[in-house]
Design an enzyme around this catalytic site. Structure first.
Site, PDB file in Angstrom:
ATOM      1  N   ARG A  87       0.864  -1.185   0.000  1.00  0.00           N
ATOM      2  CA  ARG A  87       0.000   0.000   0.000  1.00  0.00           C
ATOM      3  C   ARG A  87       0.897   1.230   0.000  1.00  0.00           C
ATOM      4  O   ARG A  87       2.106   1.132   0.133  1.00  0.00           O
ATOM      5  CB  ARG A  87      -1.030  -0.004   1.151  1.00  0.00           C
ATOM      6  CG  ARG A  87      -0.655  -0.630   2.431  1.00  0.00           C
ATOM      7  CD  ARG A  87       0.429   0.053   3.223  1.00  0.00           C
ATOM      8  NE  ARG A  87       0.187   1.474   3.380  1.00  0.00           N
ATOM      9  CZ  ARG A  87       1.116   2.377   3.563  1.00  0.00           C
ATOM     10  NH1 ARG A  87       2.399   2.029   3.613  1.00  0.00           N
ATOM     11  NH2 ARG A  87       0.824   3.651   3.697  1.00  0.00           N
ATOM     12  N   GLY A  88       0.229   2.399  -0.139  1.00  0.00           N
ATOM     13  CA  GLY A  88       0.999   3.619  -0.356  1.00  0.00           C
ATOM     14  C   GLY A  88       1.076   3.846  -1.858  1.00  0.00           C
ATOM     15  O   GLY A  88       1.404   2.916  -2.623  1.00  0.00           O
ATOM     16  N   ALA A  89       0.762   5.077  -2.279  1.00  0.00           N
ATOM     17  CA  ALA A  89       0.564   5.317  -3.710  1.00  0.00           C
ATOM     18  C   ALA A  89       1.735   4.878  -4.603  1.00  0.00           C
ATOM     19  O   ALA A  89       1.528   4.114  -5.561  1.00  0.00           O
ATOM     20  CB  ALA A  89       0.245   6.800  -3.923  1.00  0.00           C
ATOM     21  N   ARG A 135      -7.590  -0.726  -6.699  1.00  0.00           N
ATOM     22  CA  ARG A 135      -7.913   0.384  -5.784  1.00  0.00           C
ATOM     23  C   ARG A 135      -8.122   1.650  -6.629  1.00  0.00           C
ATOM     24  O   ARG A 135      -7.425   1.826  -7.633  1.00  0.00           O
ATOM     25  CB  ARG A 135      -6.789   0.618  -4.744  1.00  0.00           C
ATOM     26  CG  ARG A 135      -6.665  -0.526  -3.737  1.00  0.00           C
ATOM     27  CD  ARG A 135      -5.707  -0.165  -2.606  1.00  0.00           C
ATOM     28  NE  ARG A 135      -6.314   0.748  -1.640  1.00  0.00           N
ATOM     29  CZ  ARG A 135      -5.622   1.338  -0.650  1.00  0.00           C
ATOM     30  NH1 ARG A 135      -4.325   1.125  -0.520  1.00  0.00           N
ATOM     31  NH2 ARG A 135      -6.223   2.138   0.204  1.00  0.00           N
ATOM     32  N   GLN A 186      -2.092   2.651   9.997  1.00  0.00           N
ATOM     33  CA  GLN A 186      -0.826   2.697   9.237  1.00  0.00           C
ATOM     34  C   GLN A 186       0.241   3.490   9.997  1.00  0.00           C
ATOM     35  O   GLN A 186       1.434   3.226   9.859  1.00  0.00           O
ATOM     36  CB  GLN A 186      -1.050   3.332   7.856  1.00  0.00           C
ATOM     37  CG  GLN A 186      -1.751   2.447   6.849  1.00  0.00           C
ATOM     38  CD  GLN A 186      -3.250   2.659   6.851  1.00  0.00           C
ATOM     39  OE1 GLN A 186      -3.835   3.054   7.860  1.00  0.00           O
ATOM     40  NE2 GLN A 186      -3.895   2.374   5.737  1.00  0.00           N
ATOM     41  N   ASP A 190      -2.048  10.763  -2.257  1.00  0.00           N
ATOM     42  CA  ASP A 190      -2.424   9.689  -3.186  1.00  0.00           C
ATOM     43  C   ASP A 190      -2.808  10.218  -4.560  1.00  0.00           C
ATOM     44  O   ASP A 190      -2.694   9.521  -5.565  1.00  0.00           O
ATOM     45  CB  ASP A 190      -3.577   8.873  -2.616  1.00  0.00           C
ATOM     46  CG  ASP A 190      -3.084   8.018  -1.472  1.00  0.00           C
ATOM     47  OD1 ASP A 190      -2.955   8.542  -0.355  1.00  0.00           O
ATOM     48  OD2 ASP A 190      -2.755   6.838  -1.721  1.00  0.00           O
ATOM     49  N   ASN A 231      -5.312  12.335   0.530  1.00  0.00           N
ATOM     50  CA  ASN A 231      -4.410  11.469   1.301  1.00  0.00           C
ATOM     51  C   ASN A 231      -5.275  10.713   2.307  1.00  0.00           C
ATOM     52  O   ASN A 231      -6.503  10.910   2.382  1.00  0.00           O
ATOM     53  CB  ASN A 231      -3.323  12.298   1.992  1.00  0.00           C
ATOM     54  CG  ASN A 231      -2.209  11.429   2.576  1.00  0.00           C
ATOM     55  OD1 ASN A 231      -1.679  10.556   1.880  1.00  0.00           O
ATOM     56  ND2 ASN A 231      -1.852  11.631   3.825  1.00  0.00           N
ATOM     57  N   LYS A 232      -4.639   9.873   3.086  1.00  0.00           N
ATOM     58  CA  LYS A 232      -5.343   9.021   4.052  1.00  0.00           C
ATOM     59  C   LYS A 232      -6.351   9.808   4.881  1.00  0.00           C
ATOM     60  O   LYS A 232      -6.079  10.923   5.320  1.00  0.00           O
ATOM     61  CB  LYS A 232      -4.289   8.361   4.953  1.00  0.00           C
ATOM     62  CG  LYS A 232      -4.810   7.469   6.054  1.00  0.00           C
ATOM     63  CD  LYS A 232      -5.751   6.400   5.562  1.00  0.00           C
ATOM     64  CE  LYS A 232      -5.164   5.556   4.443  1.00  0.00           C
ATOM     65  NZ  LYS A 232      -6.211   4.751   3.730  1.00  0.00           N
TER      66      LYS A 232
HETATM   67  O1  MRU Z   1      -4.578   3.153   2.229  1.00  0.00           O
HETATM   68  P1  MRU Z   1      -3.105   3.345   2.112  1.00  0.00           P
HETATM   69  O2  MRU Z   1      -2.340   2.815   3.272  1.00  0.00           O
HETATM   70  O3  MRU Z   1      -2.576   2.877   0.777  1.00  0.00           O
HETATM   71  O4  MRU Z   1      -2.924   4.936   2.137  1.00  0.00           O
HETATM   72  C1  MRU Z   1      -1.629   5.458   1.961  1.00  0.00           C
HETATM   73  C2  MRU Z   1      -1.562   6.919   2.117  1.00  0.00           C
HETATM   74  O5  MRU Z   1      -2.558   7.593   2.281  1.00  0.00           O
HETATM   75  C3  MRU Z   1      -0.196   7.542   1.982  1.00  0.00           C
HETATM   76  O6  MRU Z   1      -0.085   8.682   2.791  1.00  0.00           O
HETATM   77  C4  MRU Z   1       0.006   7.966   0.516  1.00  0.00           C
HETATM   78  O7  MRU Z   1      -0.206   6.894  -0.337  1.00  0.00           O
HETATM   79  C5  MRU Z   1       1.355   8.516   0.279  1.00  0.00           C
HETATM   80  S1  MRU Z   1       2.583   7.258   0.270  1.00  0.00           S
HETATM   81  C6  MRU Z   1       4.066   7.943  -0.144  1.00  0.00           C
END
Ligand code: MRU
Length: 351
Positions: free
Chosen positions: A51-53, A89, A199, A240, A250-251
């Site tokens: 996970r993470g963009a 996703r 996270q 994201d 973002n999250k």
């Molecule tokens: O749902 P996730 O854990 O994939 O969400 C991730 C985030 O929101 C991160 O902050 C974002 O992807 C930036 S990662 C460099």
């Protein structure tokens, strides 16, 4: 732990497979997940094993290399794999950016022998991965330069995880923190736990502890008090998807953190690579926000923590408007102030 497995890696050559550090198992155990089919990669992205963009984009690019149809890897099986992985996703645009690159490569290879197509696809996935490593390093440099005047030991608040676990490299927001630490600034990170999937607690705190960077874990609801006490000099988060006007998804909880930062005169920074921008959409209203299962809120850590069957709303992301963002730190430089013109000026070229 002496050696931390890589977030994303490809094992062996063109007949190899994708290996992910299974983030659903952290911080308890660092276990690798071996993905041998496109379906394996789709599942890993959907259930947040990766996970993470940026990391999602890199994993998907490698996932395309696992796409042999009934007659081996072909142009059609590659395009089908890209379409399928794009459904894993919806919010992080890096996924679609990486799949577009893989599609474009496949189109450019139309007519070449299937064996050669496989070689070229893997080379492209490796290039996307290497590109992300370089982008993270550039963000870290620009961000640490921007925050160079912070006194040593300053508090930096972050939300979710935008570190090495979220990218192919050293992270975006946490990349800045790691660079400050390398420069002897001894940053102290206030880590929002990041409900509902934690996270921050499970991943960001783990990364910081592994790297010996000072940090304190807080519940999301404590951030206002920590800021009121004057403990936070800056907030730095990832993104994201960023729209053409600078609206940054973002999250979930990031928007709230930005509002709190504004109320306490704490500068709020977003750190993201150029391929997190989606200039095709005018504003954050058009960013698709992933809705996740109710169980993540009602029983995310095992036992039910809410009455069975209660209505739950679980958007996985929110959008922070540019008026709350001091700057966006990109691999190309710093966007400040954040508005449609300054975003276009920095991102006008291809991503
Ligand atoms: O749902 P996730 O854990 O994939 O969400 C991730 C985030 O929101 C991160 O902050 C974002 O992807 C930036 S990662 C460099």
């Amino acid at each position: 732990m002496n050696s931390i497995p890589a977030t994303v890696r490809w094992e062996d050559g063109v007949d190899g497979h994708l290996v992910l550090l299974d983030q659903t198992r952290l911080p308890g155990e660092a276990v690798e997940l071996h993905c041998r089919t496109v379906e394996d990669v789709w599942q890993a992205i959907r259930r947040l094993a990766v996970r993470g963009a940026p990391a999602i984009g890199v994993a998907a690019a490698y996932g395309v290399c696992l796409s042999p149809g009934p007659r081996g890897l072909t142009f059609d099986s590659v395009l089908a794999a890209c379409d399928y992985l794009a459904t894993s996703r919806p919010t992080a645009v890096n996924l679609f950016w990486a799949l577009d690159r893989m599609r474009a490569l496949a189109r450019a290879c139309e007519g070449v022998a299937d064996g050669e197509l496989a070689e070229r696809l893997l080379a492209e996935a490796r290039a996307i991965h290497a590109d992300d490593v370089a982008k993270c390093a550039a963000i870290a440099r620009h961000g640490a330069d921007l925050l160079a005047d912070l006194p040593p030991g300053s508090g930096i608040l972050t939300h979710c995880n935008a570190g090495a676990l979220a990218t192919g490299g050293d992270g975006t927001a946490l990349g800045v923190v790691f660079e400050l630490a390398r420069r002897g600034k001894r940053p102290h990170v206030w880590v929002d736990e990041t409900r509902p999937l934690l996270q921050g607690a499970r991943l960001t705190a783990w990364e910081l502890v592994q790297r010996g960077v000072g940090c304190t874990l807080i519940c999301d609801s404590m951030a206002a008090e920590v800021m009121r006490e004057g403990r936070v000099a800056a907030a730095v988060v990832g993104a994201d998807r960023i729209a053409a006007n600078g609206d940054a998804a973002n999250k979930i909880g990031t928007y709230g953190a930005a509002l709190l930062a504004a109320a306490h005169d704490v500068p709020f920074y977003v750190a993201a690579p150029a391929n997190t921008f989606d200039l095709s959409i005018a504003s954050g209203d058009l960013i698709p926000i992933e809705q996740r299962p109710a169980a993540e809120v009602a029983s995310g850590s095992g036992p039910l923590t809410a009455p069975a069957g209660v209505a739950v709303y679980n958007p996985a992301f929110d959008v922070t408007p540019p008026r709350l963002i001091r700057s966006i730190i990109t691999d190309r430089g710093v966007i400040q102030p954040v508005n449609r013109d300054t975003v276009a000026r920095m991102l006008g070229r291809s991503r």
